[in-house]
Design an enzyme around this catalytic site. Structure first.
Site, mmCIF file in Angstrom:
data_model
loop_
_atom_site.group_PDB
_atom_site.id
_atom_site.type_symbol
_atom_site.label_atom_id
_atom_site.label_comp_id
_atom_site.label_asym_id
_atom_site.label_seq_id
_atom_site.Cartn_x
_atom_site.Cartn_y
_atom_site.Cartn_z
ATOM 1 N N LEU A 34 0.826 -1.213 0.000
ATOM 2 C CA LEU A 34 0.000 0.000 0.000
ATOM 3 C C LEU A 34 0.857 1.259 0.000
ATOM 4 O O LEU A 34 2.019 1.225 0.415
ATOM 5 C CB LEU A 34 -0.882 0.022 1.256
ATOM 6 N N SER A 35 0.267 2.362 -0.409
ATOM 7 C CA SER A 35 0.939 3.647 -0.295
ATOM 8 C C SER A 35 1.231 3.894 1.187
ATOM 9 O O SER A 35 0.357 3.702 2.034
ATOM 10 C CB SER A 35 0.025 4.743 -0.848
ATOM 11 N N SER A 37 3.293 2.119 2.960
ATOM 12 C CA SER A 37 3.708 0.891 3.660
ATOM 13 C C SER A 37 5.213 0.893 3.916
ATOM 14 O O SER A 37 5.684 0.230 4.844
ATOM 15 C CB SER A 37 3.286 -0.358 2.871
ATOM 16 N N GLY A 38 5.951 1.617 3.095
ATOM 17 C CA GLY A 38 7.402 1.734 3.330
ATOM 18 C C GLY A 38 8.283 1.317 2.159
ATOM 19 O O GLY A 38 9.496 1.187 2.317
ATOM 20 N N LYS A 39 7.692 1.140 0.981
ATOM 21 C CA LYS A 39 8.464 0.654 -0.173
ATOM 22 C C LYS A 39 9.654 1.562 -0.501
ATOM 23 O O LYS A 39 10.791 1.094 -0.623
ATOM 24 C CB LYS A 39 7.556 0.536 -1.417
ATOM 25 N N SER A 107 1.894 -1.523 -7.280
ATOM 26 C CA SER A 107 1.620 -2.703 -8.118
ATOM 27 C C SER A 107 0.532 -3.581 -7.492
ATOM 28 O O SER A 107 0.813 -4.699 -7.029
ATOM 29 C CB SER A 107 2.896 -3.501 -8.404
HETATM 30 P P1 ADP Z 1 5.589 3.932 0.051
HETATM 31 O O1 ADP Z 1 6.802 4.058 -0.831
HETATM 32 O O2 ADP Z 1 5.235 2.482 0.323
HETATM 33 O O3 ADP Z 1 4.419 4.745 -0.382
HETATM 34 P P2 ADP Z 1 7.111 5.509 1.896
HETATM 35 O O4 ADP Z 1 8.397 4.760 2.023
HETATM 36 O O5 ADP Z 1 7.071 6.694 0.980
HETATM 37 O O6 ADP Z 1 5.969 4.460 1.495
HETATM 38 O O7 ADP Z 1 6.612 5.981 3.312
HETATM 39 C C1 ADP Z 1 6.643 5.156 4.447
HETATM 40 C C2 ADP Z 1 6.666 6.036 5.700
HETATM 41 O O8 ADP Z 1 6.637 5.195 6.852
HETATM 42 C C3 ADP Z 1 7.926 6.872 5.777
HETATM 43 O O9 ADP Z 1 7.601 8.109 6.312
HETATM 44 C C4 ADP Z 1 8.809 6.047 6.747
HETATM 45 O O10 ADP Z 1 9.736 6.858 7.436
HETATM 46 C C5 ADP Z 1 7.762 5.461 7.684
HETATM 47 N N1 ADP Z 1 8.162 4.216 8.351
HETATM 48 C C6 ADP Z 1 8.079 3.976 9.678
HETATM 49 N N2 ADP Z 1 8.514 2.741 9.972
HETATM 50 C C7 ADP Z 1 8.877 2.151 8.817
HETATM 51 C C8 ADP Z 1 9.399 0.871 8.494
HETATM 52 N N3 ADP Z 1 9.650 -0.060 9.407
HETATM 53 N N4 ADP Z 1 9.656 0.593 7.184
HETATM 54 C C9 ADP Z 1 9.409 1.528 6.244
HETATM 55 N N5 ADP Z 1 8.906 2.766 6.484
HETATM 56 C C10 ADP Z 1 8.639 3.087 7.780
#
Ligand code: ADP
Length: 200
Positions: A34-35, A37-39, A107
């Site tokens: 998901l948006s 999620s941390g990708k 995706s």
């Molecule tokens: P995506 O690319 O899936 O849309 P983002 O990486 O842009 O997600 O954003 C994820 C957010 O969650 C960031 O602000 C990041 O700092 C935070 N976060 C907190 N804990 C985690 C973790 N364990 N893994 C990844 N992101 C995390």
């Protein structure tokens, strides 16, 4: 559709020669989730850790390709499919060039991820489910998109009015509500070493 008058131009360098020079096998680490999620965050940490280990890696990020290669596409199901098709082809070319290619795209559809996998030979595609509960992603809302979706400013948003099909056969599941960013990236590195992408 493949044009019948276009033939594939073979390189004078074999994959083996390329891999020997780089000291690694080209592959794709496909992050899906998901948006929020941390990708992207994990992709950046992973790329940095790989770089420090002397590996050659590169990120293809959802937001970045939508600025250029896919700037003509929106977020309908058909456009999402085309977005992922283009990125899949690009990722396969990067892997052919010998790179550890990290993709960070929601995706959301299983069929599209399956097609991406099919472009790589066995053992060169690693589907990684970046798994965080919807509520947590909405709370994090790093780009303010959940807020915009809630107010109706954007539509066809994954998890709200567009579906996300969870991977059932991912090589790795990372629960980012529990794991730190660094631990998540380390898990991917362990998987790559275990699968022989480079020697220890
Ligand atoms: P995506 O690319 O899936 O849309 P983002 O990486 O842009 O997600 O954003 C994820 C957010 O969650 C960031 O602000 C990041 O700092 C935070 N976060 C907190 N804990 C985690 C973790 N364990 N893994 C990844 N992101 C995390």
């Amino acid at each position: 559709m493949t044009e019948k008058n276009i033939v594939w131009s073979e390189s004078n360098i074999s994959s083996e020669e390329r891999e020997k020079a780089l000291g690694q096998k080209g592959c794709v680490v496909w992050l899906t989730g998901l948006s929020g999620s941390g990708k992207s965050t994990i992709a950046r940490e992973l790329e940095k850790m790989l770089f420090e280990k002397g590996r050659t890696a590169y990120i293809l990020d959802g937001d970045n390709v939508r600025h250029g290669l896919c700037s003509d596409l929106k977020f309908s199901d058909a456009d999402r499919e085309e977005n992922i098709r283009r990125v899949s082809e690009l990722a396969a070319l990067f892997a052919d060039a010998g790179l550890i290619t990290i993709t960070a795209f929601i995706s959301p559809f299983t069929a599209d991820r399956r097609k991406a996998r099919k472009l790589l030979s066995d053992g060169r595609f690693f589907e990684v489910f970046v798994d965080a509960p919807f509520e947590l992603c909405r709370e994090r809302d790093p780009k303010g998109l959940y807020k915009k979706a809630a107010s109706g400013e954007i539509t066809s948003f994954t998890g709200i009015d567009s579906r996300y099909e969870k991977p059932l056969n991912a090589e790795l599941v990372l629960e980012t509500g529990i794991l730190s960013v660094r631990a998540a990236a380390e898990n991917i590195i362990c998987l790559l070493i275990e699968r022989g992408i480079w020697g220890k």
